[in-house]
Design a protein around this motif. Sequence first.
Motif, PDB file in Angstrom:
ATOM      1  N   CYS A  76       0.856  -1.183   0.000  1.00  0.00           N
ATOM      2  CA  CYS A  76       0.000   0.000   0.000  1.00  0.00           C
ATOM      3  C   CYS A  76       0.895   1.237   0.000  1.00  0.00           C
ATOM      4  CB  CYS A  76      -0.914  -0.023   1.220  1.00  0.00           C
ATOM      5  SG  CYS A  76      -1.924   1.465   1.429  1.00  0.00           S
ATOM      6  N   ASP A  77       0.606   2.186  -0.870  1.00  0.00           N
ATOM      7  CA  ASP A  77       1.419   3.401  -0.953  1.00  0.00           C
ATOM      8  C   ASP A  77       1.205   4.337   0.233  1.00  0.00           C
ATOM      9  OD1 ASP A  77       2.907   2.919  -3.313  1.00  0.00           O
ATOM     10  OD2 ASP A  77       1.145   3.374  -4.525  1.00  0.00           O
ATOM     11  N   LEU A  92      -7.261  -0.618  -4.146  1.00  0.00           N
ATOM     12  CA  LEU A  92      -7.740   0.369  -5.097  1.00  0.00           C
ATOM     13  C   LEU A  92      -6.528   0.835  -5.887  1.00  0.00           C
ATOM     14  CD1 LEU A  92     -10.089   2.597  -2.903  1.00  0.00           C
ATOM     15  CD2 LEU A  92     -10.746   0.822  -4.544  1.00  0.00           C
ATOM     16  N   VAL A  93      -6.671   0.981  -7.182  1.00  0.00           N
ATOM     17  CA  VAL A  93      -5.603   1.481  -8.032  1.00  0.00           C
ATOM     18  C   VAL A  93      -6.061   2.840  -8.529  1.00  0.00           C
ATOM     19  CG1 VAL A  93      -4.210   1.080 -10.088  1.00  0.00           C
ATOM     20  CG2 VAL A  93      -4.969  -0.855  -8.692  1.00  0.00           C
ATOM     21  N   LEU A  94      -5.342   3.876  -8.129  1.00  0.00           N
ATOM     22  CA  LEU A  94      -5.734   5.250  -8.417  1.00  0.00           C
ATOM     23  C   LEU A  94      -4.768   5.865  -9.407  1.00  0.00           C
ATOM     24  CD1 LEU A  94      -5.947   6.081  -4.652  1.00  0.00           C
ATOM     25  CD2 LEU A  94      -7.918   5.655  -6.095  1.00  0.00           C
ATOM     26  N   ASP A  95      -5.290   6.448 -10.465  1.00  0.00           N
ATOM     27  CA  ASP A  95      -4.462   7.195 -11.408  1.00  0.00           C
ATOM     28  C   ASP A  95      -4.683   8.668 -11.150  1.00  0.00           C
ATOM     29  OD1 ASP A  95      -3.196   5.192 -12.821  1.00  0.00           O
ATOM     30  OD2 ASP A  95      -4.805   5.008 -14.287  1.00  0.00           O
ATOM     31  N   ILE A 107      -1.249   5.207  -7.849  1.00  0.00           N
ATOM     32  CA  ILE A 107      -1.157   4.954  -6.414  1.00  0.00           C
ATOM     33  C   ILE A 107      -1.976   3.707  -6.119  1.00  0.00           C
ATOM     34  CG2 ILE A 107      -1.753   5.814  -4.115  1.00  0.00           C
ATOM     35  CD1 ILE A 107      -1.481   8.652  -5.339  1.00  0.00           C
ATOM     36  N   ILE A 108      -1.412   2.773  -5.348  1.00  0.00           N
ATOM     37  CA  ILE A 108      -2.126   1.567  -4.943  1.00  0.00           C
ATOM     38  C   ILE A 108      -2.376   1.667  -3.445  1.00  0.00           C
ATOM     39  CG2 ILE A 108      -2.017  -0.942  -4.757  1.00  0.00           C
ATOM     40  CD1 ILE A 108      -0.247  -0.867  -7.298  1.00  0.00           C
ATOM     41  N   SER A 109      -3.630   1.460  -3.053  1.00  0.00           N
ATOM     42  CA  SER A 109      -4.014   1.720  -1.673  1.00  0.00           C
ATOM     43  C   SER A 109      -5.030   0.710  -1.168  1.00  0.00           C
ATOM     44  CB  SER A 109      -4.627   3.127  -1.604  1.00  0.00           C
ATOM     45  OG  SER A 109      -5.275   3.369  -0.389  1.00  0.00           O
ATOM     46  N   CYS A 113      -7.287   2.835   3.868  1.00  0.00           N
ATOM     47  CA  CYS A 113      -6.218   3.844   3.898  1.00  0.00           C
ATOM     48  C   CYS A 113      -6.629   5.083   3.101  1.00  0.00           C
ATOM     49  CB  CYS A 113      -4.913   3.277   3.352  1.00  0.00           C
ATOM     50  SG  CYS A 113      -4.095   2.132   4.475  1.00  0.00           S
ATOM     51  N   LEU A 114      -7.273   4.869   1.952  1.00  0.00           N
ATOM     52  CA  LEU A 114      -7.752   6.012   1.176  1.00  0.00           C
ATOM     53  C   LEU A 114      -8.886   6.704   1.917  1.00  0.00           C
ATOM     54  CD1 LEU A 114      -7.811   7.786  -1.336  1.00  0.00           C
ATOM     55  CD2 LEU A 114      -9.434   6.140  -2.324  1.00  0.00           C
TER      56      LEU A 114
END
Length: 136
Positions: A76-77, A92-95, A107-109, A113-114
């Motif tokens: 997790c980032d 979750l993979v966030l661009d 960002i992978i979270s 955490c997000l």
Amino acid sequence: MLVEIVGYENAGLSASIDMIQQFSQTTSSHDELLALFPPIGSQIDAVIEQIHRWYPPVSVRLTIRPADLESLVWSCDFCGEPITLGPGGDALVLDSRSSDGPGSHTIISHRHCLAERIRPENGGERARALKIGKMC
């Protein structure tokens, strides 16, 4: 190496496999060792490990390690703890993209955490972060 990502045949992707990570592991049998070196001309499955969209063309890093074909674990980032990407995982993979130019950052979270980093008064977005991508 030729790569075909189903559904993205005309997207102008480049792809690579992290060879150091692939071949730096130890093996317990001859068959396991051979699995690390697919025969020339063979068709194999791979898992997308990372996608980089900083500059065109999009660059995809693949993994062919047997354990990754079953379940891809990343960090997790936000918290640094392991997280499973793919079915059954909590990732979750966030661009993130700029509104004024090319490029992006991924960002992978963990969901929680997000959600913890979204302002408390924005309850709707927190709830969506905990639910997005999950089957109802």
